[in-house]
Design a protein around this motif. Sequence first.
Motif, PDB file in Angstrom:
ATOM      1  N   GLN A   5       1.178  11.521   3.501  1.00 51.24           N
ATOM      2  CA  GLN A   5       0.853  12.217   4.738  1.00 51.24           C
ATOM      3  C   GLN A   5       1.359  13.658   4.675  1.00 51.24           C
ATOM      4  OE1 GLN A   5       2.511  10.542   8.383  1.00 51.24           O
ATOM      5  NE2 GLN A   5       0.777  11.319   9.573  1.00 51.24           N
TER       6      GLN A   5
ATOM      7  N   SER B 285      -7.633   4.243  -6.534  1.00 50.53           N
ATOM      8  CA  SER B 285      -8.574   5.349  -6.466  1.00 50.53           C
ATOM      9  C   SER B 285      -8.040   6.573  -5.729  1.00 50.53           C
ATOM     10  CB  SER B 285      -9.875   4.892  -5.793  1.00 50.53           C
ATOM     11  OG  SER B 285      -9.629   4.459  -4.466  1.00 50.53           O
TER      12      SER B 285
ATOM     13  N   GLY C 224      -3.469  12.947   9.001  1.00 55.87           N
ATOM     14  CA  GLY C 224      -3.301  11.503   8.956  1.00 55.87           C
ATOM     15  C   GLY C 224      -2.949  11.059   7.546  1.00 55.87           C
ATOM     16  N   PRO C 225      -2.399   9.872   7.421  1.00 60.81           N
ATOM     17  CA  PRO C 225      -2.072   9.360   6.073  1.00 60.81           C
ATOM     18  C   PRO C 225      -3.319   9.238   5.204  1.00 60.81           C
ATOM     19  CG  PRO C 225      -0.970   8.066   7.770  1.00 60.81           C
ATOM     20  CD  PRO C 225      -1.939   8.962   8.475  1.00 60.81           C
TER      21      PRO C 225
ATOM     22  N   GLY D 205      -3.445  -9.272   2.065  1.00 61.58           N
ATOM     23  CA  GLY D 205      -4.311  -8.224   1.536  1.00 61.58           C
ATOM     24  C   GLY D 205      -5.776  -8.527   1.687  1.00 61.58           C
TER      25      GLY D 205
ATOM     26  N   TYR E 225       0.842  -1.194   0.000  1.00 66.94           N
ATOM     27  CA  TYR E 225       0.000   0.000   0.000  1.00 66.94           C
ATOM     28  C   TYR E 225       0.881   1.250   0.000  1.00 66.94           C
ATOM     29  CZ  TYR E 225      -2.789  -3.682   2.241  1.00 66.94           C
ATOM     30  OH  TYR E 225      -3.395  -4.870   2.544  1.00 66.94           O
TER      31      TYR E 225
ATOM     32  N   PHE F 271      -4.783   7.404   1.658  1.00 68.98           N
ATOM     33  CA  PHE F 271      -4.565   6.282   0.749  1.00 68.98           C
ATOM     34  C   PHE F 271      -4.285   6.756  -0.671  1.00 68.98           C
ATOM     35  CE2 PHE F 271      -5.172   2.105  -0.953  1.00 68.98           C
ATOM     36  CZ  PHE F 271      -5.856   2.268  -2.134  1.00 68.98           C
TER      37      PHE F 271
ATOM     38  N   TYR G 285      -3.118   0.486  -3.817  1.00 69.28           N
ATOM     39  CA  TYR G 285      -2.948  -0.795  -3.144  1.00 69.28           C
ATOM     40  C   TYR G 285      -2.688  -1.858  -4.202  1.00 69.28           C
ATOM     41  CZ  TYR G 285      -5.561  -5.064  -1.616  1.00 69.28           C
ATOM     42  OH  TYR G 285      -6.007  -6.334  -1.372  1.00 69.28           O
TER      43      TYR G 285
ATOM     44  N   LEU H 248       4.326   7.246   2.544  1.00 69.20           N
ATOM     45  CA  LEU H 248       4.428   6.056   3.378  1.00 69.20           C
ATOM     46  C   LEU H 248       4.047   4.816   2.587  1.00 69.20           C
ATOM     47  CD1 LEU H 248       2.600   7.536   6.488  1.00 69.20           C
ATOM     48  CD2 LEU H 248       4.996   6.850   6.461  1.00 69.20           C
TER      49      LEU H 248
ATOM     50  N   TYR I 130       0.595   5.427   0.867  1.00 69.57           N
ATOM     51  CA  TYR I 130      -0.170   6.523   1.456  1.00 69.57           C
ATOM     52  C   TYR I 130       0.668   7.797   1.383  1.00 69.57           C
ATOM     53  CZ  TYR I 130      -3.225   3.004   3.634  1.00 69.57           C
ATOM     54  OH  TYR I 130      -4.111   1.970   3.856  1.00 69.57           O
TER      55      TYR I 130
END
Lengths: 115, 114
Positions: A37, A58, A42-43, A98, A33, A45, A48, A91, A35
Amino acid sequence: GAGVSQTPSNKVTEKGKYVELRCDPISGHTALYWYRQSLGQGPEFLIYFQGTGAADDSGLPNDRFFAVRPEGSVSTLKIQRTERGDSAVYLCASSLRGGPQETQYFGPGTRLLVL
Amino acid sequence: GESVGLHLPTLSVQEGDNSIINCAYSNSASDYFIWYKQESGKGPQFIIDIRSNMDKRQGQRVTVLLNKTVKHLSLQIAATQPGDSAVYFCADLGGGTSYGKLTFGQGTILTVHP
């Protein structure tokens, strides 16, 4: 390896340049994954992977962002024509299969600064 | 509590006190919840998780409570230590096929004074 590793730890680039960020997941983890930040947040998305394929992209903000995982292990996040707003900590996380309700383990991140 | 922009909720406690960090989530379909701890310059570190069929789960010095009726999650840390100082994030995973997409809260800054 013992955990998720990411390189470089810091990257400074100029607006308009191309950058690649690398992630090595925990050995044996098939899911990976990405991400992003921003400071004080917060992180969020981005994408994935399940094996070599992107199961959900997405969260990629626009077509300047692209990620690959050609052999189902290491992944590279690629950002074209970088903008100052791309500055953030990127990140990477991995999980065993998964599947649903599965813990994601994070790496230390790559701090990207676009001047 | 609520926070806007860069102003994260903060909690200051004395060493040895118990700490309670709260989080609200919005997706009623979420079926898995995680608390992460993030120290300065590091990635989020897994603390404890809870599935939606549970109300409470305990770990070593930590307890997570889940109230699905009001979509609220809390993390309790017993006998807080200076090493617990960090930003704490709750995250939830939507049900269905959203296996990979963790949604994070904004975070709470915990400061533990010796």
